[in-house]
Design a protein around this motif. Sequence first.
Motif, PDB file in Angstrom:
ATOM      1  N   TRP A  41       0.816  -1.217   0.000  1.00 38.94           N
ATOM      2  CA  TRP A  41       0.000   0.000   0.000  1.00 38.94           C
ATOM      3  C   TRP A  41       0.850   1.267   0.000  1.00 38.94           C
ATOM      4  N   ARG A  42       2.056   1.184   0.549  1.00 41.62           N
ATOM      5  CA  ARG A  42       2.865   2.400   0.782  1.00 41.62           C
ATOM      6  C   ARG A  42       3.082   3.258  -0.463  1.00 41.62           C
ATOM      7  N   PRO A  43       3.444   2.695  -1.623  1.00 40.82           N
ATOM      8  CA  PRO A  43       3.656   3.552  -2.795  1.00 40.82           C
ATOM      9  C   PRO A  43       2.377   4.256  -3.273  1.00 40.82           C
ATOM     10  N   HIS A  44       1.207   3.759  -2.839  1.00 43.84           N
ATOM     11  CA  HIS A  44      -0.070   4.314  -3.292  1.00 43.84           C
ATOM     12  C   HIS A  44      -0.656   5.343  -2.327  1.00 43.84           C
ATOM     13  N   ALA A  45      -0.044   5.499  -1.162  1.00 40.97           N
ATOM     14  CA  ALA A  45      -0.555   6.468  -0.180  1.00 40.97           C
ATOM     15  C   ALA A  45      -0.338   7.880  -0.711  1.00 40.97           C
ATOM     16  N   HIS A  46      -1.417   8.652  -0.771  1.00 40.68           N
ATOM     17  CA  HIS A  46      -1.306   9.995  -1.341  1.00 40.68           C
ATOM     18  C   HIS A  46      -1.313  11.106  -0.296  1.00 40.68           C
ATOM     19  N   SER A  47      -1.631  10.782   0.937  1.00 41.90           N
ATOM     20  CA  SER A  47      -1.548  11.784   2.000  1.00 41.90           C
ATOM     21  C   SER A  47      -1.561  11.075   3.348  1.00 41.90           C
ATOM     22  N   ALA A  48      -1.183  11.825   4.368  1.00 45.48           N
ATOM     23  CA  ALA A  48      -1.151  11.262   5.718  1.00 45.48           C
ATOM     24  C   ALA A  48      -1.452  12.361   6.716  1.00 45.48           C
TER      25      ALA A  48
END
Length: 158
Positions: free
Chosen positions: A16-23
């Motif tokens: 999932w990490r490469p697809h995370a767009h914000s945090a």
Amino acid sequence: MAREIERKFLLAGDGWRPHAHSAKRLEQFYLFAGEDRSCRVRITDGASAKLTLKTGRGLSRGEFEYDIPLEDAETLRDSALGRVIEKTRHLVANGRHTIEIDVYEGALDGLIVAEIELTDEDESFEHPDFLGAEVTGDERYLNQTLALRPQVETPEPH
């Protein structure tokens, strides 16, 4: 009545990490908690706060959320039941949905849980490979349980 329909999953890897767009950084705690109701305060990025009342159990629950002054939230922290939960929430686009991935810190370090909110209990959604075992309804993974239980078992990564 406002409803929250949410499914919860453990993660099957870091795909999932490469697809995370914000945090965003979340700090949350409970002011009261019962078997089928709770009152939670959540502080987001140290800049804003919400008070949330939840009713019911399971997949579909009542949820009422209100903005409150940050100063009030910080004062209420002293009245927290159990531990204050600290986590970073990462957002991952998933078709017409967004998957929220919570990476817990502090006493819950090592726990990572994904949630997806739906508009209907039977609504279908894309099921990416990084979603592991479904834990919807498993009380061990409710934030209320994580805050109130003295010892939390962190699952082994898949």
